[in-house]
Design a protein around this motif. Sequence first.
Motif, PDB file in Angstrom:
ATOM      1  N   MET A  58       0.913  -0.917  -0.284  1.00 45.22           N
ATOM      2  CA  MET A  58       0.277   0.123  -0.135  1.00 45.22           C
ATOM      3  C   MET A  58       0.615   1.701  -0.054  1.00 45.22           C
ATOM      4  O   MET A  58       0.750   2.344  -1.056  1.00 45.22           O
ATOM      5  CB  MET A  58      -0.433  -0.191   1.232  1.00 45.22           C
ATOM      6  CG  MET A  58      -2.250  -0.933   1.026  1.00 45.22           C
ATOM      7  SD  MET A  58      -3.154  -0.893  -0.031  1.00 45.22           S
ATOM      8  CE  MET A  58      -2.269  -2.589  -1.366  1.00 45.22           C
ATOM      9  N   LYS A  59       2.288   1.161   0.447  1.00 48.60           N
ATOM     10  CA  LYS A  59       2.926   1.956   0.532  1.00 48.60           C
ATOM     11  C   LYS A  59       3.619   2.698  -0.647  1.00 48.60           C
ATOM     12  O   LYS A  59       3.457   3.798  -1.010  1.00 48.60           O
ATOM     13  CB  LYS A  59       4.384   1.522   1.331  1.00 48.60           C
ATOM     14  CG  LYS A  59       3.455   2.212   3.154  1.00 48.60           C
ATOM     15  CD  LYS A  59       5.127   2.653   3.842  1.00 48.60           C
ATOM     16  CE  LYS A  59       5.582   2.178   5.207  1.00 48.60           C
ATOM     17  NZ  LYS A  59       6.462   2.088   5.766  1.00 48.60           N
ATOM     18  N   GLU A  60       3.814   1.610  -1.438  1.00 46.70           N
ATOM     19  CA  GLU A  60       4.469   2.110  -2.080  1.00 46.70           C
ATOM     20  C   GLU A  60       3.506   2.333  -3.640  1.00 46.70           C
ATOM     21  O   GLU A  60       3.176   3.009  -4.684  1.00 46.70           O
ATOM     22  CB  GLU A  60       5.202   0.681  -3.461  1.00 46.70           C
ATOM     23  CG  GLU A  60       6.208   0.533  -4.549  1.00 46.70           C
ATOM     24  CD  GLU A  60       6.508   1.715  -4.664  1.00 46.70           C
ATOM     25  OE1 GLU A  60       6.841   2.880  -5.741  1.00 46.70           O
ATOM     26  OE2 GLU A  60       7.514   1.924  -3.640  1.00 46.70           O
ATOM     27  N   SER A  64       4.044   5.632  -5.639  1.00 41.20           N
ATOM     28  CA  SER A  64       3.365   5.841  -7.329  1.00 41.20           C
ATOM     29  C   SER A  64       2.626   6.593  -7.420  1.00 41.20           C
ATOM     30  O   SER A  64       2.942   7.148  -8.454  1.00 41.20           O
ATOM     31  CB  SER A  64       3.383   4.264  -8.015  1.00 41.20           C
ATOM     32  OG  SER A  64       3.110   3.992  -9.137  1.00 41.20           O
ATOM     33  N   PHE A  65       1.941   6.850  -7.114  1.00 43.39           N
ATOM     34  CA  PHE A  65       0.254   7.565  -7.362  1.00 43.39           C
ATOM     35  C   PHE A  65       0.757   8.919  -7.208  1.00 43.39           C
ATOM     36  O   PHE A  65       0.241  10.026  -7.700  1.00 43.39           O
ATOM     37  CB  PHE A  65      -0.902   6.992  -6.276  1.00 43.39           C
ATOM     38  CG  PHE A  65      -1.636   8.452  -6.579  1.00 43.39           C
ATOM     39  CD1 PHE A  65      -2.730   7.828  -8.110  1.00 43.39           C
ATOM     40  CD2 PHE A  65      -2.057   9.517  -5.703  1.00 43.39           C
ATOM     41  CE1 PHE A  65      -3.982   8.747  -8.136  1.00 43.39           C
ATOM     42  CE2 PHE A  65      -3.104  10.094  -6.511  1.00 43.39           C
ATOM     43  CZ  PHE A  65      -4.553   9.969  -7.401  1.00 43.39           C
ATOM     44  N   GLY A  70       2.050  14.304  -9.168  1.00 49.86           N
ATOM     45  CA  GLY A  70       2.862  15.427  -8.391  1.00 49.86           C
ATOM     46  C   GLY A  70       2.802  15.290  -7.137  1.00 49.86           C
ATOM     47  O   GLY A  70       1.441  15.851  -6.979  1.00 49.86           O
ATOM     48  N   LYS A  71       3.772  15.465  -6.032  1.00 54.47           N
ATOM     49  CA  LYS A  71       3.782  15.635  -5.004  1.00 54.47           C
ATOM     50  C   LYS A  71       2.192  16.411  -4.456  1.00 54.47           C
ATOM     51  O   LYS A  71       1.635  17.348  -3.763  1.00 54.47           O
ATOM     52  CB  LYS A  71       4.617  15.994  -4.405  1.00 54.47           C
ATOM     53  CG  LYS A  71       5.344  16.448  -3.149  1.00 54.47           C
ATOM     54  CD  LYS A  71       6.586  15.825  -2.792  1.00 54.47           C
ATOM     55  CE  LYS A  71       7.306  17.004  -2.408  1.00 54.47           C
ATOM     56  NZ  LYS A  71       8.627  16.935  -1.162  1.00 54.47           N
ATOM     57  N   ASP A  78      -7.157  12.511  -2.238  1.00 59.71           N
ATOM     58  CA  ASP A  78      -7.070  11.906  -3.420  1.00 59.71           C
ATOM     59  C   ASP A  78      -6.698  10.569  -3.501  1.00 59.71           C
ATOM     60  O   ASP A  78      -6.844   9.058  -4.029  1.00 59.71           O
ATOM     61  CB  ASP A  78      -5.736  12.022  -4.323  1.00 59.71           C
ATOM     62  CG  ASP A  78      -7.506  13.565  -4.614  1.00 59.71           C
ATOM     63  OD1 ASP A  78      -8.481  13.884  -5.400  1.00 59.71           O
ATOM     64  OD2 ASP A  78      -5.596  14.540  -5.570  1.00 59.71           O
ATOM     65  N   LEU A  79      -5.666  10.233  -2.520  1.00 58.02           N
ATOM     66  CA  LEU A  79      -4.990   8.758  -2.354  1.00 58.02           C
ATOM     67  C   LEU A  79      -5.759   7.631  -1.169  1.00 58.02           C
ATOM     68  O   LEU A  79      -6.193   6.347  -1.191  1.00 58.02           O
ATOM     69  CB  LEU A  79      -3.994   9.743  -1.225  1.00 58.02           C
ATOM     70  CG  LEU A  79      -2.444   9.263  -1.112  1.00 58.02           C
ATOM     71  CD1 LEU A  79      -1.063   9.941  -0.357  1.00 58.02           C
ATOM     72  CD2 LEU A  79      -1.965   8.862  -2.300  1.00 58.02           C
ATOM     73  N   ILE A  80      -6.833   8.660   0.196  1.00 61.86           N
ATOM     74  CA  ILE A  80      -7.866   6.937   0.372  1.00 61.86           C
ATOM     75  C   ILE A  80      -8.564   6.831  -0.892  1.00 61.86           C
ATOM     76  O   ILE A  80      -9.255   5.988  -0.765  1.00 61.86           O
ATOM     77  CB  ILE A  80      -9.137   7.936   0.914  1.00 61.86           C
ATOM     78  CG1 ILE A  80      -7.717   8.081   2.099  1.00 61.86           C
ATOM     79  CG2 ILE A  80     -10.079   7.079   1.215  1.00 61.86           C
ATOM     80  CD1 ILE A  80      -8.697   9.429   3.301  1.00 61.86           C
ATOM     81  N   ASN A  81      -8.820   7.601  -2.208  1.00 59.07           N
ATOM     82  CA  ASN A  81      -9.495   7.270  -3.123  1.00 59.07           C
ATOM     83  C   ASN A  81      -9.531   6.079  -4.075  1.00 59.07           C
ATOM     84  O   ASN A  81     -10.543   5.084  -4.173  1.00 59.07           O
ATOM     85  CB  ASN A  81     -10.571   8.485  -3.922  1.00 59.07           C
ATOM     86  CG  ASN A  81     -11.802   9.634  -3.007  1.00 59.07           C
ATOM     87  OD1 ASN A  81     -12.347   8.964  -1.556  1.00 59.07           O
ATOM     88  ND2 ASN A  81     -11.562  10.759  -3.487  1.00 59.07           N
ATOM     89  N   VAL A  82      -8.325   5.821  -4.052  1.00 63.17           N
ATOM     90  CA  VAL A  82      -7.605   5.084  -4.932  1.00 63.17           C
ATOM     91  C   VAL A  82      -7.103   4.211  -4.276  1.00 63.17           C
ATOM     92  O   VAL A  82      -7.214   3.340  -4.689  1.00 63.17           O
ATOM     93  CB  VAL A  82      -5.945   6.164  -5.338  1.00 63.17           C
ATOM     94  CG1 VAL A  82      -5.151   5.153  -6.466  1.00 63.17           C
ATOM     95  CG2 VAL A  82      -6.938   7.045  -6.887  1.00 63.17           C
TER      96      VAL A  82
END
Length: 112
Positions: A58-60, A64-65, A70-71, A78-82
């Motif tokens: 999950m960290k990776e 990657s996302f 872009g940071k 966004d991270l949660i949704n993906v």
Amino acid sequence: MRGSVNRPPTPEAEDGRQDQHLSLQEIINIKLVESGEKERLKELLRERLIECGWRDEMKELCRSFVRKKGKNNVTVEDLINVITPKGRASVPDSVKAELLQHIRSFLGSAAL
């Protein structure tokens, strides 16, 4: 109804009896929280997910996302949704089975 940060609201007694509109899921959740079993199950889950490498995966995925978007263009939402659907789908069946067995054991001893 009373509640706190660490547990769901506990139904107040009505005429000496609890509110009968609670679902079985709500009753189980209250019992799990009040007994401390929910925290023990969460810790067991954390340990097993780390042991099997799920957490690293999950960290990776997150890294990657973020690299892809872009940071400065990524929010936690966004991270949660993906990641959430991928994370839930990739929990090993053995971990799910072990957790389910612990829950069944608790329910058997809790005499609901």
